[in-house]
Design an enzyme around this catalytic site. Structure first.
Site, short mmCIF file in Angstrom:
data_model
loop_
_atom_site.label_atom_id
_atom_site.label_comp_id
_atom_site.label_asym_id
_atom_site.label_seq_id
_atom_site.Cartn_x
_atom_site.Cartn_y
_atom_site.Cartn_z
N HIS A 47 -13.00 -56.38 -18.75
CA HIS A 47 -14.14 -55.72 -19.42
C HIS A 47 -13.63 -54.77 -20.51
CE1 HIS A 47 -17.62 -53.20 -20.12
NE2 HIS A 47 -17.02 -52.15 -19.58
N ASP A 79 -20.06 -51.33 -25.06
CA ASP A 79 -19.88 -51.35 -23.60
C ASP A 79 -21.10 -51.98 -22.95
OD1 ASP A 79 -20.10 -48.79 -21.06
OD2 ASP A 79 -19.07 -50.73 -20.96
N HIS A 139 -12.39 -46.22 -21.99
CA HIS A 139 -13.67 -45.54 -21.78
C HIS A 139 -14.06 -45.36 -20.31
CE1 HIS A 139 -15.42 -49.68 -21.60
NE2 HIS A 139 -16.35 -49.11 -20.86
N GLU A 196 -13.57 -42.17 -15.16
CA GLU A 196 -14.59 -42.47 -14.14
C GLU A 196 -14.03 -43.30 -12.99
OE1 GLU A 196 -18.21 -43.35 -16.40
OE2 GLU A 196 -18.72 -44.68 -14.72
N ASP A 197 -13.18 -44.27 -13.31
CA ASP A 197 -12.78 -45.26 -12.30
C ASP A 197 -11.36 -45.09 -11.77
OD1 ASP A 197 -14.61 -47.94 -13.98
OD2 ASP A 197 -15.27 -46.39 -12.58
#
Lengths: 291, 322
Positions: A46, A138, A70, A74-75
């Site tokens: 992705h 995105d 990006h 967060e991940d």
């Protein structure tokens, strides 16, 4: 998708920029190693798809690097926004900050707090248009693989895309005479001035109001068909009463049950087909969504 | 006039025990013992009528029956009223000259002794063969007795009045009626119907029934079978839920008691435990889609002879086919 396609595309750019993008590719491979998407594909696919798309559209190294990174904060537990700023620079840091969900300030602007993530993003976009270009790219890629998400998440994503990101993308692409960042920035500023949209809230409401006038996008028709398998729950009797006044709602739903104990209330219903409510009956206020 | 008893209090108590275990109280239990008097305390002035004014008057009902059911020739005629209650409507009908000039039997059947005591008063001055039976229509024994009583009557009319059919599972009663009635028998049913199938109307009906939860006399009436077995009202709260039954197009309104605390009772030599979050359904009211209701009975070997609609009430006369 891996980073190879992107590497091929940047073979002939200045070495300094090339090295910066390669550094970001390596970062992705290191920190997102082992992560999978709902489809079962490596999560990095992705990020590489978004990065490649942004490069092909705008040829902007900063934007491309931000596209690759990006989701890192967060991940990836071990990655902090401070690290992104430190290792990739202020501009990349700001764009990644803008794209990171569930944060309500910006590292560079701690004095400003947002309680609405859309308005936070739009504010960032007014500072640096690339925040919006990144987010729309995105969202484009996520929508292309939406079928792997649970139905309720598909509907939520479709609503948000319909209401905010699709019209935003139309403004950014339609009003730009070229795909240069500078020209896109100027065109966007002119758009806001001409439509008297100055604050993030005003921009959000403009986008929201316009999206429903043009409802009919094929993609959302397809997703809203999925929404017939979802059971919606409303616990606010007054809100339910207001929904019941909307013709598109009345005709579009099937009530499963109403419940009350004389004080509390709960309605469960399903949509018979894709239905969009008029703006004054915002679907985003519905309390919860059960499958 | 004496009431003939085909069922005992013990049998109803045993049924109540089973109902509680199954968490669904059968409608007849509401009217047993002091239930009937609680019912009269709660109706009719206190209950706001859902989305309508009044239903059929006694005069309108009697006129319909006389026009469509009563034979012109003087043949032996039996009128059986199932779940007859206090026979107020039936009393009006039986006084009409078109009935009085016939050789008729009237048989009123109800599960509630109190209701039948009131029925005795209402039917006291009726000339003719008038009998009351305390029984459960669902029982095979009663239906055999009924068959025996009615076998010599050529013209047989069955009445199911007072919207009672809306309190009972339709699939159950439709098969029972289909198996009990013979070819040519007439069946008159009155039901609550949906004026239309719009969300607005459905919500309006829901709101009206929801207002019942605020009427103490009514909630006492609904709760009475549970109070008989020693369940304290403080252990939970009354609730209302509305669903749609697809096969009949009916809106089903279920009044229930939602338990908030663990409750244990001892009834008929058995302990019963009910946990928080469990609901016992106390009363069900169905409001039908008129066309689907007619089709449903047609599929159960009945032909529609006549019907009349007034506001949200419908009277339908069916004839049993083979």
């Amino acid at each position: 998708m891996d980073g190879k396609e992107l590497l091929k595309n940047i073979e002939h750019i200045p070495k300094e920029d090339q090295h910066a993008i390669v550094k970001a590719i390596n970062f992705v491979n290191l920190h997102h190693d082992g992560q999978l998407r709902k489809s079962g594909d490596p999560y990095s696919s992705h990020l590489f798809a978004v990065g490649l798309n942004l490069w092909q559209l705008y040829h902007d190294p900063i934007l491309t690097i931000a596209g690759l990174l990006h989701d890192a904060v967060e991940d990836c537990e071990e990655v902090t926004i401070e690290e992104i700023y430190r290792d990739f620079g202020k501009e990349v840091g700001f764009l990644v900050d803008a794209a990171t969900k569930n944060i309500f300030t910006f590292l560079e602007y701690p004095e400003i707090t947002f309680d609405d993530k859309i308005e936070r993003l739009l504010w960032a976009g007014q500072k640096d248009i690339r925040a919006l270009l990144l987010k729309t790219a995105d969202r484009d890629h996520n929508m292309s693989t939406i079928e792997h998400l649970k139905p309720e998440k598909q509907v939520r994503m479709a609503f948000e895309t319909q209401a905010i990101f699709q019209p935003l993308k139309n403004i950014l692409r339609d009003h730009a005479s070229s795909t240069s960042i500078e020209q896109t920035t100027l065109s966007f500023q002119n758009f806001c001035t001409n439509n008297k949209v100055t604050t993030p809230r005003e921009l959000k409401e403009y986008l929201f109001n316009h999206s429903f006038k043009e409802f009919g996008h094929e993609l959302f028709e397809a997703v809203y068909k999925m929404s017939t398998s979802i059971i919606w729950e409303v616990e606010d009797a007054d809100f339910m009463a207001s929904l019941e006044q909307a013709p598109s709602f009345k005709e579009g739903i099937q009530v499963l049950s109403y419940w009350t104990n004389g004080t509390n209330f709960k309605a469960l219903f399903q949509f018979k087909k894709g239905v969009i409510l008029s703006p004054q009956h915002s679907p985003l206020k519905i309390g919860s969504l059960k499958q | 006039m004496n009431t003939h008893y085909l069922v005992s209090d013990l049998e109803f108590d045993i049924e109540l025990l089973t109902n509680i275990k199954n968490r669904v109280i059968e409608q007849k239990q509401l009217y047993l013992e002091e239930g009937a008097s609680k019912y009269y305390k709660s109706t009719p002035n206190l209950i706001p009528r859902p989305h309508s004014s009044t239903g059929f008057t006694n005069e309108e009902m009697s006129a319909f029956i006389i026009e469509h059911c009563v034979p012109k020739e003087n043949t032996s005629m039996a009128i059986t009223s199932l779940a007859c209650g206090n026979c107020q409507k039936e009393s009006h009908l039986l006084k009409q000259k078109e009935i009085q000039e016939k050789n008729f039997l009237f048989l009123g059947m109800d599960a509630s002794k109190t209701m039948l005591t009131n029925a005795e008063e209402n039917l006291n001055n009726i000339a003719g063969d008038v009998r009351l039976v305390c029984a459960d229509f669902g029982s095979t024994f009663f239906r055999q007795e009924l068959s025996s009583i009615l076998q010599s009557y050529h013209h047989r009319i069955f009445l199911f009045l007072g919207n009672t059919i809306g309190n009972i599972q339709l699939t159950n009663i439709a098969d029972t009626l289909s198996n009990t009635l013979k070819n040519g028998d007439l069946l008159l049913i009155d039901v609550l119907t949906r004026i239309d199938e719009t969300l607005e109307t459905d919500v309006h009906i829901f709101q009206k029934y929801a207002s019942y939860l605020k009427i103490p006399e009514l909630t006492t009436f609904y709760f009475h079978p549970l109070s008989r077995v020693g369940i304290p009202f403080e252990n939970g709260e009354m609730t209302l839920q509305m669903h749609k039954e697809e096969s009949t197009g009916a809106l089903r309104f279920e009044f229930g008691f939602l338990f908030k605390v663990k409750t244990q009772i001892y009834f008929r030599n058995e302990y019963i435990t009910i946990l928080p979050g469990e609901i016992i359904t106390l009363n069900t009211i169905r409001v039908y889609d008129s066309q689907k209701f007619l089709s449903f009975f047609t599929e159960h070997n009945f032909t529609v002879i006549a019907s009349e609609t007034k506001n949200n009430k419908m009277m339908i006369l069916f004839q049993k086919n083979s």
